[in-house]
Scaffold this motif. Structure first.
Motif, PDB file in Angstrom:
ATOM      1  N   VAL A  77      26.109  41.090  49.591  1.00  0.00           N
ATOM      2  CA  VAL A  77      26.974  41.866  48.905  1.00  0.00           C
ATOM      3  C   VAL A  77      28.369  42.162  49.814  1.00  0.00           C
ATOM      4  O   VAL A  77      29.478  42.110  49.438  1.00  0.00           O
ATOM      5  CB  VAL A  77      26.406  43.301  48.778  1.00  0.00           C
ATOM      6  N   LEU A  78      27.906  42.219  51.195  1.00  0.00           N
ATOM      7  CA  LEU A  78      29.064  42.350  51.983  1.00  0.00           C
ATOM      8  C   LEU A  78      30.014  41.110  52.238  1.00  0.00           C
ATOM      9  O   LEU A  78      31.233  41.349  52.283  1.00  0.00           O
ATOM     10  CB  LEU A  78      28.408  42.783  53.548  1.00  0.00           C
ATOM     11  N   LEU A  79      29.418  40.014  52.250  1.00  0.00           N
ATOM     12  CA  LEU A  79      30.161  38.551  52.209  1.00  0.00           C
ATOM     13  C   LEU A  79      30.870  38.541  50.909  1.00  0.00           C
ATOM     14  O   LEU A  79      31.982  38.264  50.994  1.00  0.00           O
ATOM     15  CB  LEU A  79      29.048  37.612  52.247  1.00  0.00           C
ATOM     16  N   VAL A  80      30.324  38.898  49.768  1.00  0.00           N
ATOM     17  CA  VAL A  80      31.212  38.918  48.676  1.00  0.00           C
ATOM     18  C   VAL A  80      32.353  39.798  48.512  1.00  0.00           C
ATOM     19  O   VAL A  80      33.396  39.610  48.213  1.00  0.00           O
ATOM     20  CB  VAL A  80      30.275  39.077  47.321  1.00  0.00           C
ATOM     21  N   ALA A  81      32.069  41.091  48.912  1.00  0.00           N
ATOM     22  CA  ALA A  81      33.093  41.993  49.076  1.00  0.00           C
ATOM     23  C   ALA A  81      34.158  41.694  50.026  1.00  0.00           C
ATOM     24  O   ALA A  81      35.430  41.832  49.793  1.00  0.00           O
ATOM     25  CB  ALA A  81      32.407  43.400  49.737  1.00  0.00           C
ATOM     26  N   ARG A  82      33.749  41.018  51.166  1.00  0.00           N
ATOM     27  CA  ARG A  82      35.043  40.650  52.167  1.00  0.00           C
ATOM     28  C   ARG A  82      35.729  39.363  51.605  1.00  0.00           C
ATOM     29  O   ARG A  82      36.894  39.497  51.770  1.00  0.00           O
ATOM     30  CB  ARG A  82      34.234  39.962  53.525  1.00  0.00           C
ATOM     31  N   ILE A  83      34.915  38.540  50.709  1.00  0.00           N
ATOM     32  CA  ILE A  83      35.803  37.304  50.104  1.00  0.00           C
ATOM     33  C   ILE A  83      36.790  38.044  48.949  1.00  0.00           C
ATOM     34  O   ILE A  83      37.956  37.399  48.765  1.00  0.00           O
ATOM     35  CB  ILE A  83      34.702  36.443  49.524  1.00  0.00           C
ATOM     36  N   MET A  84      36.255  38.690  48.211  1.00  0.00           N
ATOM     37  CA  MET A  84      36.988  39.465  47.105  1.00  0.00           C
ATOM     38  C   MET A  84      37.988  40.326  47.455  1.00  0.00           C
ATOM     39  O   MET A  84      39.113  40.490  47.002  1.00  0.00           O
ATOM     40  CB  MET A  84      36.033  39.900  46.096  1.00  0.00           C
ATOM     41  N   GLY A  85      37.730  40.838  48.789  1.00  0.00           N
ATOM     42  CA  GLY A  85      38.511  42.111  48.898  1.00  0.00           C
ATOM     43  C   GLY A  85      37.937  43.489  48.475  1.00  0.00           C
ATOM     44  O   GLY A  85      37.319  43.484  47.430  1.00  0.00           O
ATOM     45  N   TYR A  86      37.606  44.473  49.366  1.00  0.00           N
ATOM     46  CA  TYR A  86      37.070  45.930  49.264  1.00  0.00           C
ATOM     47  C   TYR A  86      37.464  46.374  48.052  1.00  0.00           C
ATOM     48  O   TYR A  86      36.698  46.761  47.219  1.00  0.00           O
ATOM     49  CB  TYR A  86      36.818  46.393  50.598  1.00  0.00           C
ATOM     50  N   ASN A  87      38.944  46.412  47.846  1.00  0.00           N
ATOM     51  CA  ASN A  87      39.421  47.346  46.725  1.00  0.00           C
ATOM     52  C   ASN A  87      38.866  46.578  45.438  1.00  0.00           C
ATOM     53  O   ASN A  87      38.520  47.364  44.376  1.00  0.00           O
ATOM     54  CB  ASN A  87      40.748  47.271  46.707  1.00  0.00           C
ATOM     55  N   ARG A  88      39.237  45.314  45.184  1.00  0.00           N
ATOM     56  CA  ARG A  88      38.695  44.611  44.131  1.00  0.00           C
ATOM     57  C   ARG A  88      37.237  44.540  43.690  1.00  0.00           C
ATOM     58  O   ARG A  88      36.873  44.894  42.818  1.00  0.00           O
ATOM     59  CB  ARG A  88      39.201  43.161  43.938  1.00  0.00           C
ATOM     60  N   PHE A  89      36.626  44.632  44.707  1.00  0.00           N
ATOM     61  CA  PHE A  89      34.997  44.719  44.473  1.00  0.00           C
ATOM     62  C   PHE A  89      34.556  46.084  44.219  1.00  0.00           C
ATOM     63  O   PHE A  89      33.853  46.329  43.291  1.00  0.00           O
ATOM     64  CB  PHE A  89      34.364  44.379  46.028  1.00  0.00           C
ATOM     65  N   VAL A  90      35.046  47.287  44.739  1.00  0.00           N
ATOM     66  CA  VAL A  90      34.897  48.489  44.200  1.00  0.00           C
ATOM     67  C   VAL A  90      35.205  48.630  42.783  1.00  0.00           C
ATOM     68  O   VAL A  90      34.547  49.094  41.878  1.00  0.00           O
ATOM     69  CB  VAL A  90      35.511  49.444  45.261  1.00  0.00           C
ATOM     70  N   VAL A  91      36.445  48.175  42.480  1.00  0.00           N
ATOM     71  CA  VAL A  91      36.908  48.355  40.819  1.00  0.00           C
ATOM     72  C   VAL A  91      35.929  47.391  40.263  1.00  0.00           C
ATOM     73  O   VAL A  91      35.390  47.926  39.001  1.00  0.00           O
ATOM     74  CB  VAL A  91      38.187  47.749  40.758  1.00  0.00           C
ATOM     75  N   PHE A  92      35.474  46.115  40.711  1.00  0.00           N
ATOM     76  CA  PHE A  92      34.583  45.353  40.044  1.00  0.00           C
ATOM     77  C   PHE A  92      33.226  46.162  39.652  1.00  0.00           C
ATOM     78  O   PHE A  92      32.747  46.406  38.439  1.00  0.00           O
ATOM     79  CB  PHE A  92      34.314  44.160  40.536  1.00  0.00           C
ATOM     80  N   LEU A  93      32.703  46.635  40.689  1.00  0.00           N
ATOM     81  CA  LEU A  93      31.344  47.493  40.658  1.00  0.00           C
ATOM     82  C   LEU A  93      31.819  49.020  39.534  1.00  0.00           C
ATOM     83  O   LEU A  93      30.670  49.073  38.939  1.00  0.00           O
ATOM     84  CB  LEU A  93      31.057  47.936  42.006  1.00  0.00           C
ATOM     85  N   LEU A  94      32.891  49.547  39.741  1.00  0.00           N
ATOM     86  CA  LEU A  94      33.142  50.602  38.696  1.00  0.00           C
ATOM     87  C   LEU A  94      33.155  50.081  37.388  1.00  0.00           C
ATOM     88  O   LEU A  94      32.353  50.740  36.564  1.00  0.00           O
ATOM     89  CB  LEU A  94      34.277  51.418  39.202  1.00  0.00           C
ATOM     90  N   GLY A  95      33.674  48.954  37.215  1.00  0.00           N
ATOM     91  CA  GLY A  95      33.660  48.331  35.799  1.00  0.00           C
ATOM     92  C   GLY A  95      32.382  48.059  35.387  1.00  0.00           C
ATOM     93  O   GLY A  95      31.870  48.363  34.076  1.00  0.00           O
ATOM     94  N   VAL A  96      31.460  47.840  36.114  1.00  0.00           N
ATOM     95  CA  VAL A  96      30.045  47.167  35.579  1.00  0.00           C
ATOM     96  C   VAL A  96      29.292  48.559  35.288  1.00  0.00           C
ATOM     97  O   VAL A  96      28.555  48.523  34.442  1.00  0.00           O
ATOM     98  CB  VAL A  96      29.496  46.536  36.678  1.00  0.00           C
ATOM     99  N   GLY A  97      29.621  49.549  36.238  1.00  0.00           N
ATOM    100  CA  GLY A  97      28.889  50.836  35.882  1.00  0.00           C
ATOM    101  C   GLY A  97      29.269  51.532  34.863  1.00  0.00           C
ATOM    102  O   GLY A  97      28.482  52.010  33.970  1.00  0.00           O
ATOM    103  N   VAL A  98      30.408  51.523  34.445  1.00  0.00           N
ATOM    104  CA  VAL A  98      31.042  52.063  33.188  1.00  0.00           C
ATOM    105  C   VAL A  98      30.643  51.310  32.212  1.00  0.00           C
ATOM    106  O   VAL A  98      30.062  51.913  30.832  1.00  0.00           O
ATOM    107  CB  VAL A  98      32.659  52.125  33.088  1.00  0.00           C
ATOM    108  N   GLY A  99      30.451  50.149  32.047  1.00  0.00           N
ATOM    109  CA  GLY A  99      29.983  49.161  31.044  1.00  0.00           C
ATOM    110  C   GLY A  99      28.603  49.397  30.730  1.00  0.00           C
ATOM    111  O   GLY A  99      28.487  49.460  29.681  1.00  0.00           O
TER     112      GLY A  99
END
Length: 78
Positions: free
Chosen positions: A14-36
């Motif tokens: 998870v940390l590797l993916v977050a680092r590759i994607m960028g932490y801000n985009r990763f947080v927005v992605f997780l929020l989108g999944v949660g809202v969905g």
């Protein structure tokens, strides 16, 4: 050995993916999944039944879309 540790350590993945994607985009992605997941309109079983009905209707040669009442899973309340 590094690959073994990386594959079997979900936190590191998870940390590797977050680092590759960028932490801000990763947080927005997780929020989108949660809202969905929170606002999903149907359960998985209902969605599979609707998709199955649509596929069967198209395979039977019906080019018209099914009415919403026809897409409700048997036994589903709604």
């Amino acid at each position: 050995m590094l690959l073994f540790r990386l594959l079997f350590s979900p936190v590191k993945v998870v940390l590797l993916v977050a680092r590759i994607m960028g932490y801000n985009r990763f947080v927005v992605f997780l929020l989108g999944v949660g809202v969905g997941l929170l606002v999903a309109p149907t359960t998985g079983a209902e969605m599979r039944a609707r998709l199955r009905a649509q596929i069967e209707a198209r395979m039977d040669g019906s080019s018209e879309p099914l009415a919403p009442a026809d897409l409700v899973a048997p036994g589903a309340s709604g």
